[in-house]
Scaffold this motif. Structure first.
Motif, PDB file in Angstrom:
ATOM      1  N   LEU A  54       0.855  -1.218   0.002  1.00 44.60           N
ATOM      2  CA  LEU A  54      -0.084  -0.107  -0.104  1.00 44.60           C
ATOM      3  C   LEU A  54       0.883   1.443  -0.004  1.00 44.60           C
ATOM      4  N   ALA A  55       0.164   2.512  -0.052  1.00 45.53           N
ATOM      5  CA  ALA A  55       0.854   3.568   0.000  1.00 45.53           C
ATOM      6  C   ALA A  55       1.793   3.703   1.088  1.00 45.53           C
ATOM      7  N   GLY A  56       2.994   4.538   0.958  1.00 42.25           N
ATOM      8  CA  GLY A  56       4.041   4.478   2.291  1.00 42.25           C
ATOM      9  C   GLY A  56       4.763   3.299   2.330  1.00 42.25           C
ATOM     10  N   GLY A  57       4.786   2.303   1.455  1.00 42.70           N
ATOM     11  CA  GLY A  57       5.500   0.764   1.686  1.00 42.70           C
ATOM     12  C   GLY A  57       4.767  -0.084   2.677  1.00 42.70           C
ATOM     13  N   VAL A  58       3.731   0.188   3.077  1.00 36.96           N
ATOM     14  CA  VAL A  58       2.978  -0.842   4.232  1.00 36.96           C
ATOM     15  C   VAL A  58       2.881  -2.170   3.319  1.00 36.96           C
ATOM     16  N   ALA A  90       9.004   3.008   9.181  1.00 33.12           N
ATOM     17  CA  ALA A  90       8.866   4.132  10.011  1.00 33.12           C
ATOM     18  C   ALA A  90       8.138   5.371   9.135  1.00 33.12           C
ATOM     19  N   GLY A  91       7.398   5.853   9.869  1.00 30.72           N
ATOM     20  CA  GLY A  91       6.620   7.023   9.170  1.00 30.72           C
ATOM     21  C   GLY A  91       5.351   6.868   8.245  1.00 30.72           C
ATOM     22  N   SER A  92       5.104   5.398   8.292  1.00 30.67           N
ATOM     23  CA  SER A  92       3.899   4.905   7.365  1.00 30.67           C
ATOM     24  C   SER A  92       2.567   5.081   8.058  1.00 30.67           C
ATOM     25  N   ARG A 110       7.117  -6.052  16.689  1.00 30.76           N
ATOM     26  CA  ARG A 110       8.025  -5.308  16.618  1.00 30.76           C
ATOM     27  C   ARG A 110       7.720  -3.856  16.521  1.00 30.76           C
ATOM     28  N   GLY A 111       8.521  -2.721  17.056  1.00 32.14           N
ATOM     29  CA  GLY A 111       8.472  -1.548  16.833  1.00 32.14           C
ATOM     30  C   GLY A 111       7.528  -0.908  17.637  1.00 32.14           C
ATOM     31  N   SER A 112       6.994   0.343  17.474  1.00 29.09           N
ATOM     32  CA  SER A 112       6.022   1.181  18.068  1.00 29.09           C
ATOM     33  C   SER A 112       5.358   2.031  16.986  1.00 29.09           C
ATOM     34  N   LEU A 113       4.064   2.042  17.640  1.00 30.86           N
ATOM     35  CA  LEU A 113       3.255   2.963  16.534  1.00 30.86           C
ATOM     36  C   LEU A 113       1.990   3.466  17.295  1.00 30.86           C
ATOM     37  N   ARG A 114       1.160   4.263  16.544  1.00 31.05           N
ATOM     38  CA  ARG A 114      -0.048   4.717  17.189  1.00 31.05           C
ATOM     39  C   ARG A 114      -1.092   3.985  16.433  1.00 31.05           C
ATOM     40  N   ASP A 122     -17.432  -0.619  18.581  1.00 34.09           N
ATOM     41  CA  ASP A 122     -17.921   0.635  18.582  1.00 34.09           C
ATOM     42  C   ASP A 122     -17.452   1.627  17.202  1.00 34.09           C
ATOM     43  N   GLY A 123     -16.857   0.854  16.327  1.00 33.28           N
ATOM     44  CA  GLY A 123     -16.407   1.578  15.025  1.00 33.28           C
ATOM     45  C   GLY A 123     -16.028   0.656  14.265  1.00 33.28           C
ATOM     46  N   ASP A 124     -15.703   1.172  12.908  1.00 26.33           N
ATOM     47  CA  ASP A 124     -15.425   0.621  11.781  1.00 26.33           C
ATOM     48  C   ASP A 124     -14.197   0.449  10.990  1.00 26.33           C
ATOM     49  N   GLU A 125     -13.315   1.551  11.793  1.00 22.22           N
ATOM     50  CA  GLU A 125     -11.778   1.522  11.329  1.00 22.22           C
ATOM     51  C   GLU A 125     -10.824   1.534  12.167  1.00 22.22           C
ATOM     52  N   LEU A 126      -9.679   1.071  11.523  1.00 20.66           N
ATOM     53  CA  LEU A 126      -8.169   1.138  12.464  1.00 20.66           C
ATOM     54  C   LEU A 126      -7.388   1.903  11.705  1.00 20.66           C
ATOM     55  N   THR A 127      -6.845   2.943  12.189  1.00 25.90           N
ATOM     56  CA  THR A 127      -5.589   3.839  11.639  1.00 25.90           C
ATOM     57  C   THR A 127      -4.511   3.506  12.518  1.00 25.90           C
ATOM     58  N   LEU A 128      -3.397   2.972  11.726  1.00 31.03           N
ATOM     59  CA  LEU A 128      -2.225   2.801  12.443  1.00 31.03           C
ATOM     60  C   LEU A 128      -1.034   3.461  11.629  1.00 31.03           C
ATOM     61  N   ALA A 129      -0.401   4.271  12.633  1.00 28.13           N
ATOM     62  CA  ALA A 129       0.775   5.048  12.342  1.00 28.13           C
ATOM     63  C   ALA A 129       2.211   4.770  12.990  1.00 28.13           C
ATOM     64  N   ALA A 130       2.954   4.185  12.209  1.00 31.49           N
ATOM     65  CA  ALA A 130       4.384   3.553  12.676  1.00 31.49           C
ATOM     66  C   ALA A 130       5.351   4.648  12.967  1.00 31.49           C
ATOM     67  N   HIS A 131       5.884   5.029  14.356  1.00 33.01           N
ATOM     68  CA  HIS A 131       6.909   5.548  14.559  1.00 33.01           C
ATOM     69  C   HIS A 131       8.281   5.101  14.238  1.00 33.01           C
ATOM     70  N   GLU A 132       8.289   3.902  14.233  1.00 27.94           N
ATOM     71  CA  GLU A 132       9.730   3.101  13.786  1.00 27.94           C
ATOM     72  C   GLU A 132       9.099   1.886  12.843  1.00 27.94           C
ATOM     73  N   ALA A 133       9.995   1.276  12.258  1.00 32.68           N
ATOM     74  CA  ALA A 133       9.726  -0.160  11.445  1.00 32.68           C
ATOM     75  C   ALA A 133       9.052  -1.010  12.382  1.00 32.68           C
TER      76      ALA A 133
END
Length: 283
Positions: free
Chosen positions: A150-154, A185-187, A205-209, A226-237
Motif C-alpha cells: 500500500l501507500a507508504g510501503g505498508v 517508519a513514518g508510514s 516489533r516496533g512502536s506505533l499509534r 463501536d467503530g469500523d476503522e483502524l488507523t495505524l501510524a508507525a513511529h519506527e519500522a
C-alpha cells in the motif's frame, strides 16, 4: 474509529531454552472470541548444533493453530500423515478438529547450522458445529502468501479473509481474517473492519499509534465494538499481527490441548485420545 478497551502486556513464559512471551491468555485477558491463545517465540539466535524447538508429539481437538514463521523454520508432522518444513515468511494452518497428534520441531538443517528464530502461534476457536470436523493441515511458504503493498510501503501478508481487495491464501472453515503487516517508519494505513467483529491486534516489533493510542512490541490491544476503522501510524519500522472475526458467542471450556464447549466434551476428548482415536504416532 474503534475505541480501545485495554492494552495487555505479554508475559515472559520461557519454554526450556526457548524465549517465549504469552500474549493470550494473561491475568488481564482470557480470550478475544474466537481468538484463544498467542505465544510469541523469540526473537533469539540459535547456535549451530542446537536442539531446536521443543514441541514433540502432543494432541489437539476442537480448534485451529495458525503459526507464523518470521525467522527460522518449523518441521510439522502429524498423525494424519502430513509433513512439511516451512521457512521464514511462511505459515502453517492446522485444523485439529476431531483430533490429531502433531509435533512442531526444527529442521535438521536449522539444528545443524542454527540462526535467528521468531515464531508466532495463534489458537483460533472452532464453532461447535465444526469442532469434530476432519483434521486438515496447510503449509505455505512465503511466496505462496499474497503480499499487498500500500501507500507508504505498508505490506499486508494476506493469510485469510480479504485485505485491500486481495483474498488471503487460506479459506478457513469460519469467517476469520488473518494477516501480518510490515509498516516502515513514518508510514500510515487505515483499514475497514466492521464494528460487530472482534479484532486481534498484537505488535510484534516496533512502536506505533493505533486509533490515537500509543502501543509497542509485546502489547496486545483489545478493542470495543463501536467503530469500523483502524488507523495505524508507525513511529519506527513495525510488525503487527492482525485478525478479525465475528464472535461465536459460545461457551469455551479448555483443558490442556483441548478446547470444547462443555466439561463432558473435554472428558470425552481425553478418553478418545487415550483409546487411540487421534491416530497413531510414527516417529
Amino acid at each position: 474509529m474503534r475505541t480501545i478497551k485495554q492494552q495487555h502486556r505479554a508475559v515472559n513464559a520461557p519454554i526450556a531454552d526457548l524465549t517465549t512471551y504469552r500474549a493470550l491468555p494473561t491475568n488481564s485477558v482470557e480470550y478475544i472470541d474466537p481468538f484463544l491463545f498467542l505465544n510469541h517465540h523469540g526473537p533469539q539466535v540459535y547456535r549451530p548444533h542446537n536442539r531446536g524447538l521443543p514441541f514433540g508429539p502432543h494432541p489437539h481437538r476442537g480448534f485451529e493453530t495458525v503459526t507464523f514463521i518470521l525467522e527460522g523454520d518449523i518441521l510439522h508432522k502429524d498423525s494424519s500423515g502430513h509433513e512439511s518444513v516451512i521457512e521464514a515468511g511462511g505459515i502453517q494452518w492446522m485444523t485439529a478438529g476431531s483430533g490429531l497428534i502433531h509435533a512442531e520441531v526444527s529442521s535438521d538443517n536449522f539444528k545443524a547450522n542454527g540462526g535467528p528464530l521468531e515464531i508466532l502461534q495463534l489458537w483460533v476457536n472452532l464453532p461447535a458445529k465444526d469442532k469434530m470436523t476432519a483434521p486438515r493441515y496447510i503449509g505455505l511458504q512465503k511466496d505462496e502468501i499474497p503480499a499487498v503493498t500500500l501507500a507508504g510501503g505498508v505490506v499486508i501478508h494476506a493469510v485469510s479473509g480479504e485485505w485491500a481487495g486481495t483474498a488471503g491464501a487460506v479459506q478457513p472453515l469460519a469467517d476469520v481474517a488473518l494477516a501480518w503487516l510490515e509498516l516502515p517508519a513514518g508510514s500510515q494505513v487505515t483499514l475497514p473492519i466492521a464494528a460487530a467483529r472482534s479484532i486481534f491486534f498484537y505488535t510484534v516489533r516496533g512502536s506505533l499509534r493505533v486509533n490515537g493510542a500509543e502501543t509497542q512490541a509485546l502489547q496486545l490491544v483489545e478493542f470495543n465494538y463501536d467503530g469500523d476503522e483502524l488507523t495505524l501510524a508507525a513511529h519506527e519500522a513495525s510488525v503487527v499481527l492482525l485478525g478479525h472475526a465475528r464472535p461465536f458467542g459460545e461457551p469455551v471450556v479448555s483443558a490442556g490441548p483441548f478446547v470444547m464447549n462443555t466439561d463432558a466434551e473435554i472428558q470425552q476428548a481425553y478418553r478418545d485420545y487415550q483409546q487411540g482415536a487421534f491416530g497413531s504416532w510414527k516417529g
